[in-house]
Motif scaffolding. Structure first.
Motif, PDB file in Angstrom:
ATOM      1  N   LEU A  71       0.802  -1.224   0.000  1.00  0.00           N
ATOM      2  CA  LEU A  71       0.000   0.000   0.000  1.00  0.00           C
ATOM      3  C   LEU A  71       0.838   1.279   0.000  1.00  0.00           C
ATOM      4  O   LEU A  71       0.290   2.376   0.023  1.00  0.00           O
ATOM      5  CB  LEU A  71      -0.929   0.007   1.224  1.00  0.00           C
ATOM      6  CG  LEU A  71      -2.041  -1.033   1.172  1.00  0.00           C
ATOM      7  CD1 LEU A  71      -2.688  -1.192   2.544  1.00  0.00           C
ATOM      8  CD2 LEU A  71      -3.072  -0.646   0.126  1.00  0.00           C
ATOM      9  N   ARG A  73       3.528   4.044  -1.568  1.00  0.00           N
ATOM     10  CA  ARG A  73       3.920   4.593  -2.864  1.00  0.00           C
ATOM     11  C   ARG A  73       5.443   4.557  -3.048  1.00  0.00           C
ATOM     12  O   ARG A  73       5.933   4.835  -4.132  1.00  0.00           O
ATOM     13  CB  ARG A  73       3.388   6.006  -3.012  1.00  0.00           C
ATOM     14  CG  ARG A  73       1.861   6.019  -3.023  1.00  0.00           C
ATOM     15  CD  ARG A  73       1.317   7.344  -3.507  1.00  0.00           C
ATOM     16  NE  ARG A  73      -0.129   7.388  -3.409  1.00  0.00           N
ATOM     17  CZ  ARG A  73      -0.948   6.961  -4.350  1.00  0.00           C
ATOM     18  NH1 ARG A  73      -0.489   6.438  -5.456  1.00  0.00           N
ATOM     19  NH2 ARG A  73      -2.258   7.057  -4.179  1.00  0.00           N
ATOM     20  N   LEU A  96     -11.392   7.999   4.111  1.00  0.00           N
ATOM     21  CA  LEU A  96     -11.858   6.640   4.391  1.00  0.00           C
ATOM     22  C   LEU A  96     -13.173   6.619   5.173  1.00  0.00           C
ATOM     23  O   LEU A  96     -13.971   5.710   5.003  1.00  0.00           O
ATOM     24  CB  LEU A  96     -10.773   5.872   5.157  1.00  0.00           C
ATOM     25  CG  LEU A  96     -10.945   4.380   5.325  1.00  0.00           C
ATOM     26  CD1 LEU A  96     -11.093   3.682   3.981  1.00  0.00           C
ATOM     27  CD2 LEU A  96      -9.746   3.804   6.075  1.00  0.00           C
ATOM     28  N   TRP A 129      -5.897  -0.299   3.797  1.00  0.00           N
ATOM     29  CA  TRP A 129      -5.922   0.951   3.033  1.00  0.00           C
ATOM     30  C   TRP A 129      -4.631   1.715   3.237  1.00  0.00           C
ATOM     31  O   TRP A 129      -4.019   1.661   4.302  1.00  0.00           O
ATOM     32  CB  TRP A 129      -7.100   1.816   3.469  1.00  0.00           C
ATOM     33  CG  TRP A 129      -8.419   1.212   3.150  1.00  0.00           C
ATOM     34  CD1 TRP A 129      -9.115   1.320   1.981  1.00  0.00           C
ATOM     35  CD2 TRP A 129      -9.214   0.371   3.993  1.00  0.00           C
ATOM     36  NE1 TRP A 129     -10.283   0.605   2.046  1.00  0.00           N
ATOM     37  CE2 TRP A 129     -10.381   0.013   3.282  1.00  0.00           C
ATOM     38  CE3 TRP A 129      -9.069  -0.116   5.294  1.00  0.00           C
ATOM     39  CZ2 TRP A 129     -11.374  -0.792   3.808  1.00  0.00           C
ATOM     40  CZ3 TRP A 129     -10.051  -0.928   5.822  1.00  0.00           C
ATOM     41  CH2 TRP A 129     -11.188  -1.259   5.079  1.00  0.00           C
ATOM     42  N   SER A 130      -4.266   2.470   2.215  1.00  0.00           N
ATOM     43  CA  SER A 130      -3.086   3.334   2.318  1.00  0.00           C
ATOM     44  C   SER A 130      -3.392   4.467   3.286  1.00  0.00           C
ATOM     45  O   SER A 130      -4.523   4.636   3.741  1.00  0.00           O
ATOM     46  CB  SER A 130      -2.748   3.916   0.940  1.00  0.00           C
ATOM     47  OG  SER A 130      -3.715   4.883   0.568  1.00  0.00           O
ATOM     48  N   GLU A 132      -3.800   7.382   2.552  1.00  0.00           N
ATOM     49  CA  GLU A 132      -4.790   8.249   1.904  1.00  0.00           C
ATOM     50  C   GLU A 132      -6.150   7.575   1.764  1.00  0.00           C
ATOM     51  O   GLU A 132      -7.063   8.142   1.162  1.00  0.00           O
ATOM     52  CB  GLU A 132      -4.308   8.667   0.512  1.00  0.00           C
ATOM     53  CG  GLU A 132      -3.055   9.500   0.489  1.00  0.00           C
ATOM     54  CD  GLU A 132      -1.783   8.661   0.388  1.00  0.00           C
ATOM     55  OE1 GLU A 132      -1.879   7.420   0.211  1.00  0.00           O
ATOM     56  OE2 GLU A 132      -0.700   9.238   0.508  1.00  0.00           O
ATOM     57  N   LYS A 134      -6.685   4.668   0.097  1.00  0.00           N
ATOM     58  CA  LYS A 134      -6.756   3.936  -1.178  1.00  0.00           C
ATOM     59  C   LYS A 134      -6.533   2.444  -0.920  1.00  0.00           C
ATOM     60  O   LYS A 134      -5.827   2.059   0.003  1.00  0.00           O
ATOM     61  CB  LYS A 134      -5.687   4.439  -2.139  1.00  0.00           C
ATOM     62  CG  LYS A 134      -5.705   5.928  -2.359  1.00  0.00           C
ATOM     63  CD  LYS A 134      -6.366   6.249  -3.631  1.00  0.00           C
ATOM     64  CE  LYS A 134      -6.305   7.755  -3.849  1.00  0.00           C
ATOM     65  NZ  LYS A 134      -7.421   8.235  -4.565  1.00  0.00           N
ATOM     66  N   ASN A 135      -7.114   1.601  -1.812  1.00  0.00           N
ATOM     67  CA  ASN A 135      -6.884   0.164  -1.673  1.00  0.00           C
ATOM     68  C   ASN A 135      -5.670  -0.252  -2.510  1.00  0.00           C
ATOM     69  O   ASN A 135      -5.105   0.545  -3.262  1.00  0.00           O
ATOM     70  CB  ASN A 135      -8.139  -0.650  -2.015  1.00  0.00           C
ATOM     71  CG  ASN A 135      -8.547  -0.527  -3.469  1.00  0.00           C
ATOM     72  OD1 ASN A 135      -7.730  -0.351  -4.358  1.00  0.00           O
ATOM     73  ND2 ASN A 135      -9.838  -0.619  -3.715  1.00  0.00           N
ATOM     74  N   ASP A 138      -5.820   0.373  -6.281  1.00  0.00           N
ATOM     75  CA  ASP A 138      -5.618   1.788  -6.622  1.00  0.00           C
ATOM     76  C   ASP A 138      -4.136   2.145  -6.623  1.00  0.00           C
ATOM     77  O   ASP A 138      -3.654   2.847  -7.516  1.00  0.00           O
ATOM     78  CB  ASP A 138      -6.332   2.704  -5.623  1.00  0.00           C
ATOM     79  CG  ASP A 138      -7.840   2.620  -5.692  1.00  0.00           C
ATOM     80  OD1 ASP A 138      -8.377   2.275  -6.766  1.00  0.00           O
ATOM     81  OD2 ASP A 138      -8.487   2.896  -4.657  1.00  0.00           O
ATOM     82  N   ILE A 139      -3.416   1.672  -5.618  1.00  0.00           N
ATOM     83  CA  ILE A 139      -1.997   2.016  -5.466  1.00  0.00           C
ATOM     84  C   ILE A 139      -1.141   1.300  -6.515  1.00  0.00           C
ATOM     85  O   ILE A 139      -0.281   1.912  -7.146  1.00  0.00           O
ATOM     86  CB  ILE A 139      -1.491   1.642  -4.053  1.00  0.00           C
ATOM     87  CG1 ILE A 139      -2.248   2.417  -2.968  1.00  0.00           C
ATOM     88  CG2 ILE A 139       0.011   1.848  -3.927  1.00  0.00           C
ATOM     89  CD1 ILE A 139      -1.977   3.888  -2.916  1.00  0.00           C
TER      90      ILE A 139
END
Length: 163
Positions: A71, A73, A96, A129-130, A132, A134-135, A138-139
């Protein structure tokens, strides 16, 4: 009299050692707090450091660490061999959830490199989740199955239990 001097020196030395560790933790909390505020999150509480570990390929090959690092970046390979410190905060104004969200900030060399987030108090959902919200798809830009295959090829476990 000499014994008293040695005890006093030992006492002062132990105080300075204790303060040094506390200053580092406070500094990391301050850096993490700024990192979260820059993302627009409002901090409602801080739990401090909840985990610290050396990142290894073996750790990257087992759950939940493979998911946590999937997760991010950043490239996990850049942090292998480094000590990762994780600071926990509870925030609001997070994508979230409209309510509180638990956020875990990952730090390496005293700098935030990413993190994870979960709905406040959620320990049973199993979702990841990240920072941010995001799942993984998404990442990573690919399905979970594609990512898992690629990830396990890159970070093969060296543990006999994982064979």
């Amino acid at each position: 009299m000499n014994t008293l001097k040695y005890l006093l020196i030992l006492f002062l030395l132990s105080l300075s050692i204790g303060c040094t560790g506390e200053t580092k933790t406070t500094s990391e909390q301050s850096i993490s707090r700024s990192y979260l505020e820059e993302k627009g999150y409002r901090i409602s509480s801080k739990d401090g450091q909840v985990e610290s570990y050396e990142l290894t390929e073996q750790k990257l090959s087992v759950l939940p660490y493979m998911m946590y690092w999937g997760l991010q970046r950043v490239n996990p390979s850049d942090y292998i061999g480094k000590t990762i410190h994780i600071q926990k905060f509870t925030v609001t104004n997070h994508p979230l959830s409209k309510d509180k969200v638990d956020v875990f900030v990952y730090l390496a060399d005293g700098q935030p490199i990413g993190g994870t987030s979960f709905p406040y108090g959620d320990t049973t959902d199993g979702g990841y989740w990240s920072i941010e919200g995001k799942n993984l798809e998404d990442i990573q830009g690919m399905s979970y199955q594609e990512w898992r295959k690629s990830w396990t090829e890159k970070y093969k476990s060296t543990s006999p239990d994982e064979a």
